[in-house]
Scaffold this motif. Structure first.
Motif, PDB file in Angstrom:
ATOM      1  N   LYS A   1       0.833  -1.204   0.000  1.00 18.22           N
ATOM      2  CA  LYS A   1       0.000   0.000   0.000  1.00 18.22           C
ATOM      3  C   LYS A   1       0.869   1.256   0.000  1.00 18.22           C
ATOM      4  N   ARG A   2       1.879   1.216  -0.863  1.00 21.31           N
ATOM      5  CA  ARG A   2       2.776   2.349  -1.024  1.00 21.31           C
ATOM      6  C   ARG A   2       2.738   2.839  -2.474  1.00 21.31           C
ATOM      7  N   THR A   3       3.065   4.103  -2.653  1.00 18.21           N
ATOM      8  CA  THR A   3       3.057   4.697  -3.986  1.00 18.21           C
ATOM      9  C   THR A   3       4.289   4.274  -4.774  1.00 18.21           C
ATOM     10  N   LEU A   4       4.069   3.901  -6.023  1.00 14.60           N
ATOM     11  CA  LEU A   4       5.131   3.744  -7.009  1.00 14.60           C
ATOM     12  C   LEU A   4       4.769   4.665  -8.159  1.00 14.60           C
ATOM     13  N   PHE A   5       5.611   5.641  -8.429  1.00 13.42           N
ATOM     14  CA  PHE A   5       5.337   6.683  -9.414  1.00 13.42           C
ATOM     15  C   PHE A   5       6.423   6.656 -10.477  1.00 13.42           C
ATOM     16  N   ALA A   6       6.068   6.174 -11.675  1.00 12.88           N
ATOM     17  CA  ALA A   6       6.988   6.193 -12.820  1.00 12.88           C
ATOM     18  C   ALA A   6       6.788   7.515 -13.542  1.00 12.88           C
ATOM     19  N   THR A   7       7.755   8.401 -13.441  1.00 14.01           N
ATOM     20  CA  THR A   7       7.561   9.775 -13.910  1.00 14.01           C
ATOM     21  C   THR A   7       7.941   9.949 -15.372  1.00 14.01           C
ATOM     22  N   TRP A   8       7.201  10.831 -16.016  1.00 15.95           N
ATOM     23  CA  TRP A   8       7.520  11.288 -17.383  1.00 15.95           C
ATOM     24  C   TRP A   8       7.435  12.808 -17.344  1.00 15.95           C
ATOM     25  N   HIS A   9       8.556  13.456 -17.030  1.00 18.16           N
ATOM     26  CA  HIS A   9       8.512  14.888 -16.743  1.00 18.16           C
ATOM     27  C   HIS A   9       8.030  15.711 -17.921  1.00 18.16           C
ATOM     28  N   SER A  10       8.311  15.270 -19.155  1.00 15.01           N
ATOM     29  CA  SER A  10       7.918  16.080 -20.319  1.00 15.01           C
ATOM     30  C   SER A  10       6.407  16.156 -20.481  1.00 15.01           C
ATOM     31  N   ARG A  11       5.673  15.210 -19.924  1.00 13.12           N
ATOM     32  CA  ARG A  11       4.210  15.293 -19.980  1.00 13.12           C
ATOM     33  C   ARG A  11       3.676  16.474 -19.183  1.00 13.12           C
TER      34      ARG A  11
ATOM     35  N   GLU B   1       5.678  20.171 -10.879  1.00 15.96           N
ATOM     36  CA  GLU B   1       4.419  19.464 -11.099  1.00 15.96           C
ATOM     37  C   GLU B   1       4.553  17.983 -10.744  1.00 15.96           C
ATOM     38  N   LEU B   2       5.701  17.378 -11.074  1.00 14.14           N
ATOM     39  CA  LEU B   2       5.921  15.977 -10.723  1.00 14.14           C
ATOM     40  C   LEU B   2       5.840  15.757  -9.217  1.00 14.14           C
ATOM     41  N   TYR B   3       6.502  16.612  -8.466  1.00 13.34           N
ATOM     42  CA  TYR B   3       6.500  16.433  -7.012  1.00 13.34           C
ATOM     43  C   TYR B   3       5.143  16.758  -6.400  1.00 13.34           C
ATOM     44  N   GLY B   4       4.416  17.692  -6.995  1.00 12.92           N
ATOM     45  CA  GLY B   4       3.053  17.920  -6.539  1.00 12.92           C
ATOM     46  C   GLY B   4       2.195  16.681  -6.733  1.00 12.92           C
ATOM     47  N   ARG B   5       2.367  16.022  -7.874  1.00 14.23           N
ATOM     48  CA  ARG B   5       1.646  14.780  -8.142  1.00 14.23           C
ATOM     49  C   ARG B   5       2.066  13.679  -7.165  1.00 14.23           C
ATOM     50  N   PHE B   6       3.362  13.595  -6.876  1.00 12.20           N
ATOM     51  CA  PHE B   6       3.876  12.579  -5.961  1.00 12.20           C
ATOM     52  C   PHE B   6       3.283  12.757  -4.569  1.00 12.20           C
ATOM     53  N   VAL B   7       3.236  13.987  -4.096  1.00 10.41           N
ATOM     54  CA  VAL B   7       2.672  14.254  -2.770  1.00 10.41           C
ATOM     55  C   VAL B   7       1.214  13.801  -2.719  1.00 10.41           C
ATOM     56  N   LYS B   8       0.445  14.092  -3.762  1.00  5.57           N
ATOM     57  CA  LYS B   8      -0.965  13.698  -3.786  1.00  5.57           C
ATOM     58  C   LYS B   8      -1.115  12.178  -3.816  1.00  5.57           C
ATOM     59  N   LEU B   9      -0.281  11.496  -4.609  1.00  2.45           N
ATOM     60  CA  LEU B   9      -0.351  10.039  -4.686  1.00  2.45           C
ATOM     61  C   LEU B   9      -0.050   9.396  -3.339  1.00  2.45           C
ATOM     62  N   THR B  10       0.973   9.917  -2.658  1.00  2.00           N
ATOM     63  CA  THR B  10       1.369   9.295  -1.392  1.00  2.00           C
ATOM     64  C   THR B  10       0.338   9.498  -0.295  1.00  2.00           C
ATOM     65  N   ALA B  11      -0.519  10.481  -0.432  1.00  2.00           N
ATOM     66  CA  ALA B  11      -1.543  10.724   0.585  1.00  2.00           C
ATOM     67  C   ALA B  11      -2.478   9.528   0.727  1.00  2.00           C
ATOM     68  N   THR B  12      -2.641   8.759  -0.367  1.00  2.00           N
ATOM     69  CA  THR B  12      -3.527   7.589  -0.328  1.00  2.00           C
ATOM     70  C   THR B  12      -2.792   6.296  -0.671  1.00  2.00           C
ATOM     71  N   GLY B  13      -1.486   6.385  -0.963  1.00  7.12           N
ATOM     72  CA  GLY B  13      -0.736   5.198  -1.364  1.00  7.12           C
ATOM     73  C   GLY B  13      -1.060   4.736  -2.763  1.00  7.12           C
ATOM     74  N   ALA B  14      -1.585   5.632  -3.616  1.00  8.53           N
ATOM     75  CA  ALA B  14      -1.959   5.271  -4.981  1.00  8.53           C
ATOM     76  C   ALA B  14      -0.718   5.092  -5.846  1.00  8.53           C
ATOM     77  N   ARG B  15      -0.883   4.374  -6.942  1.00 12.68           N
ATOM     78  CA  ARG B  15       0.223   4.123  -7.863  1.00 12.68           C
ATOM     79  C   ARG B  15      -0.051   4.749  -9.231  1.00 12.68           C
ATOM     80  N   ASP B  16       1.020   5.158  -9.917  1.00 13.39           N
ATOM     81  CA  ASP B  16       0.922   5.741 -11.257  1.00 13.39           C
ATOM     82  C   ASP B  16       2.118   5.228 -12.042  1.00 13.39           C
TER      83      ASP B  16
END
Length: 308
Positions: free
Chosen positions: A110-120, A267-282
């Protein structure tokens, strides 16, 4: 709001140039430590390896892996096993299949795994996506050419197996492409130019399509000098859309309709913070799959050796 305590693992050029400032500018995030064999940051606890960080470091909630992709799988697994959220710099790994066990680990923990694509997260990408949804697309061409000596000076790992070579920047273009087009694309042919002394290509030409036969071409080259080229041209029945500057500017028939300063990593880190609040994955692997298929289908041509 509790601060997300983040450790950067791997403290090379991209971490120094982008990640440190982005964390500092992101509400709800703080840089708690750095793990790197070769570099440190004044005033921030430093450890040589991720293992030392996890064993002896200060309390952290997450790690941001900025190491070369060849070692990220094992580091991500160690962090997830220790109960940490994980952010992966692009590309997320050296192969597609190695991500599946990490996704399973993250889900179980129940942890976030975030594969980032910064150019998006470049400012004109979403406006381009929205506009293209209303158009009949006729063709797409990517022109993505830069000077490897400027962007990856002395980074020998990029020429080793798993280092991707010119696909390290090229995958940025593919991450935008797979975001803005309304239907998935796939590789139909590729020409890859390998320096005689390298295990990764210095240039590549790709032919792609979608299920409807949309013609898509891409030119990647690490030998560009002078002005750099990060452009995607889309011909539609309502004119030509150009994304330039790596997705920072959108124009229709030469007239700018969207442009803003670069805030991709914030923007990437803003997304990461939001994902970790619920343990969601992207974890979207579409750009990495296209690169893998280019290697699978590509015709290999040997060119002059590369000397940094």
């Amino acid at each position: 709001m509790t601060e997300l305590r983040i450790a950067i693992v791997g403290f090379g050029k991209i971490a120094r140039d982008q990640h440190v400032g982005a964390i500092a500018a992101t509400a709800g995030a703080t840089l708690a430590a750095v793990a790197s064999r070769n570099a440190s940051l004044p005033g921030v606890p430093h450890f040589a390896t991720i293992e030392e960080l996890l064993e002896k470091g200060p309390p952290i909630d997450a790690v941001s892996l900025c190491t070369p992709p060849q070692v990220r799988r094992a580091q991500a697994a160690a962090a997830l096993a220790a109960g940490k959220h994980v952010m992966l710099e692009k590309p997320p790994g050296t192969g597609v299949a190695e991500l599946d066990p990490l996704i399973a680990m993250a889900e179980e923990a129940k942890r976030t795994l975030f594969a980032t694509w910064h150019s998006r997260y470049a400012p004109a990408v979403e406006p381009a996506r929205a506009w293209l949804l209303t158009q009949r697309i006729k063709s797409v061409h990517i022109n993505w050419k830069e000077d490897v000596r400027v962007w990856h000076p002395g980074q020998g790992w990029i020429w080793e197996p798993g280092g991707l070579g010119v696909f390290d920047p090229g995958i940025n273009a593919l991450s935008i492409l797979t975001r803005i087009l309304p239907r998935p694309v796939f590789v139909t042919a590729a020409e890859l130019a390998f320096p005689a002394n390298c295990q990764a290509p210095i240039a590549a030409n790709l032919t792609l399509s979608d299920i409807g036969g949309l013609p898509v071409t891409a030119e990647f080259d690490f030998r560009q000098t002078g002005p750099q080229s990060w452009d995607i041209l889309v011909e539609t029945d309502q004119g030509r859309m150009t994304l330039s500057g790596g997705g920072r500017r959108m124009a229709i028939d030469g007239e700018t309709v969207a442009e803003a300063p670069d805030q991709e990593y914030r923007e990437l880190y803003g997304r990461f913070v939001k994902l970790t609040a619920t343990g969601a994955r992207d974890v979207d692997l579409a750009p990495l799959r296209l690169v893998a298929d280019a290697f699978l289908l590509g015709r290999r041509n040997i060119v002059e050796p590369f000397v940094d």
